[in-house]
Design an enzyme around this catalytic site. Structure first.
Site, short mmCIF file in Angstrom:
data_model
loop_
_atom_site.label_atom_id
_atom_site.label_comp_id
_atom_site.label_asym_id
_atom_site.label_seq_id
_atom_site.Cartn_x
_atom_site.Cartn_y
_atom_site.Cartn_z
N MET A 213 27.32 59.60 48.68
CA MET A 213 26.44 60.22 49.66
C MET A 213 25.06 60.47 49.03
O MET A 213 24.30 61.32 49.50
CB MET A 213 27.05 61.54 50.16
CG MET A 213 28.40 61.30 50.84
SD MET A 213 28.84 62.54 52.07
CE MET A 213 28.91 64.00 51.06
N HIS B 138 24.30 61.68 40.35
CA HIS B 138 24.31 62.34 39.03
C HIS B 138 25.17 61.49 38.09
O HIS B 138 25.66 60.41 38.49
CB HIS B 138 24.80 63.78 39.15
CG HIS B 138 26.11 63.91 39.88
ND1 HIS B 138 27.29 63.39 39.40
CD2 HIS B 138 26.41 64.47 41.09
CE1 HIS B 138 28.27 63.65 40.25
NE2 HIS B 138 27.76 64.29 41.29
N GLY C 211 28.10 61.66 37.16
CA GLY C 211 29.43 61.33 37.66
C GLY C 211 29.40 60.03 38.44
O GLY C 211 30.20 59.11 38.19
N HIS C 212 28.43 59.93 39.37
CA HIS C 212 28.30 58.67 40.13
C HIS C 212 27.99 57.51 39.18
O HIS C 212 28.52 56.41 39.33
CB HIS C 212 27.15 58.76 41.14
CG HIS C 212 27.32 59.83 42.17
ND1 HIS C 212 26.54 60.96 42.20
CD2 HIS C 212 28.16 59.92 43.23
CE1 HIS C 212 26.90 61.70 43.23
NE2 HIS C 212 27.87 61.10 43.87
N GLY D 45 35.68 59.30 41.92
CA GLY D 45 35.81 60.26 40.83
C GLY D 45 37.00 61.20 41.05
O GLY D 45 37.27 61.62 42.18
N VAL E 216 33.23 63.93 35.42
CA VAL E 216 32.19 64.10 34.40
C VAL E 216 31.72 65.55 34.47
O VAL E 216 31.46 66.08 35.55
CB VAL E 216 31.02 63.12 34.63
CG1 VAL E 216 29.91 63.34 33.62
CG2 VAL E 216 31.53 61.68 34.55
N SER F 23 28.38 67.90 40.31
CA SER F 23 28.48 67.80 41.77
C SER F 23 27.07 67.88 42.32
O SER F 23 26.23 68.63 41.81
CB SER F 23 29.31 68.98 42.31
OG SER F 23 29.07 69.13 43.70
N SER F 24 26.84 67.11 43.39
CA SER F 24 25.52 67.18 44.04
C SER F 24 25.28 68.59 44.57
O SER F 24 24.14 69.00 44.75
CB SER F 24 25.45 66.18 45.19
OG SER F 24 25.78 64.90 44.71
N ARG F 25 26.34 69.34 44.82
CA ARG F 25 26.19 70.69 45.39
C ARG F 25 25.85 71.74 44.32
O ARG F 25 25.55 72.88 44.68
CB ARG F 25 27.46 71.09 46.14
CG ARG F 25 27.65 70.29 47.42
CD ARG F 25 28.81 70.82 48.25
NE ARG F 25 28.77 70.31 49.61
CZ ARG F 25 29.52 69.30 50.08
NH1 ARG F 25 30.36 68.68 49.28
NH2 ARG F 25 29.42 68.91 51.33
#
Ligand code: PAF
Length: 287
Positions: A27, A31, A33-34, A144, A173, A182-184
């Site tokens: 989405m 970061h 993780g992606h 993930g 990650v 997390s993006s959040r």
């Protein structure tokens, strides 16, 4: 790197790419993780596609769809640096044209945990992931472990619908202090950011007890709650210790399990999990 918003053009371009083709559905607000998923896809596959789509159907009416972080230019620059071949950036109208009337929904695995707290969430996830698989036709898709239940739902859906896609799950990650990326996390105030690593500390404490031989599920859940209780800024929504295949809550951890939680810190709602027993293959987040 081709950036395409049109469904048919994306399908045609994806078909022209060398196989195997790996897909990383996202989405955006990318970061590390992606990027770890993109790098794994780059290593394993001849071509890599990434989708960036903030999917409205997986957000509840009072959730953060409108405020979800978006920075397409930054995301595209990161993906260009990773050598991605195709980025699919559809509009909401392209994914859900007028008259759209189909939902992919799972009965059991989607009803628990996140599904119980976010009604309709996994129907939104499963529908959009099925569409991405049908449009892009990847050989492998990368997710993930951080979204643990999502990986279980997507695997189940892929198997149940006979979609010819291998699901690859990679480890969460984390920031140096243990907070899952997390993006959040951008919603956290500095005080909340300082408190947030208690979530993973709780999961680690329970993992240590498990490794020392504790198998009583409630003792392990309670160990998480006890650590998190030390941070008054954190409001736990749930701590679950459930069988990895069915997500049935366990009394004893006598089969592969996922210890997971959700918590609110101010405006942020964060999730995290660990697998019990912890995976021995460090490349693999899930099973
Ligand atoms: O994990 C996410 O970012 C989303 O749930 C996904 C898989 C891209 C579907 O919208």
């Amino acid at each position: 790197m081709r950036v395409i918003d049109d469904v048919e053009q994306t399908r045609a371009y994806a078909r022209s790419l060398r196989r195997p083709l790996g897909l990383v559905p996202t989405m955006g607000a990318l970061h590390e993780g992606h990027l770890s998923l993109v790098r794994a896809a780059r290593r394993d596959c001849a071509s890599v596609a990434v989708s960036i789509f903030v999917n409205p159907t997986q957000f509840g009416p009072n959730e953060d769809f409108a405020s979800y972080p978006r920075d397409l230019e930054r995301d595209l620059a990161l993906l260009r640096d990773e050598g991605v071949d195709l980025v699919f950036v559809p509009s909401v109208e392209q994914v859900y044209p007028p008259g759209f009337d189909t939902t992919v929904s799972l009965q059991r695995t989607a009803a628990r945990l996140e599904g119980a707290h976010r009604p309709g969430h996994f129907a939104g996830v499963a529908t959009v992931v099925a569409k991405l698989f049908i449009i892009i036709e990847p050989n492998r898709a990368y997710f993930g472990q951080k979204d643990g239940q999502q990986t279980i739902v997507v695997r189940r859906m892929t198997q149940d619908l006979n979609l010819p896609v291998e699901i690859v799950v990679l480890p969460t990650v984390r920031e140096p202090d243990g907070l899952a990326m997390s993006s959040r996390n951008v919603y956290l105030t500095p005080e909340e950011r300082r408190a947030a690593p208690a979530l993973y500390r709780g999961l680690r404490r329970a993992t240590e007890l498990f490794e020392a031989g504790e198998r009583d599920a409630e003792t392990l859940r309670q160990a998480v709650r006890a650590v998190v209780a030390g941070e008054p800024l954190i409001a736990l929504e749930y701590v679950s210790l459930a069988a990895l295949d069915t997500l049935d809550e366990l009394e004893r951890v006598d089969r592969p399990a996922m210890l997971s939680l959700a918590a609110r810190l101010g405006h942020a709602r964060l999730i995290d999990n660990v697998l019990l027993p912890p995976p021995t293959d460090t490349r693999q987040g899930g099973r």
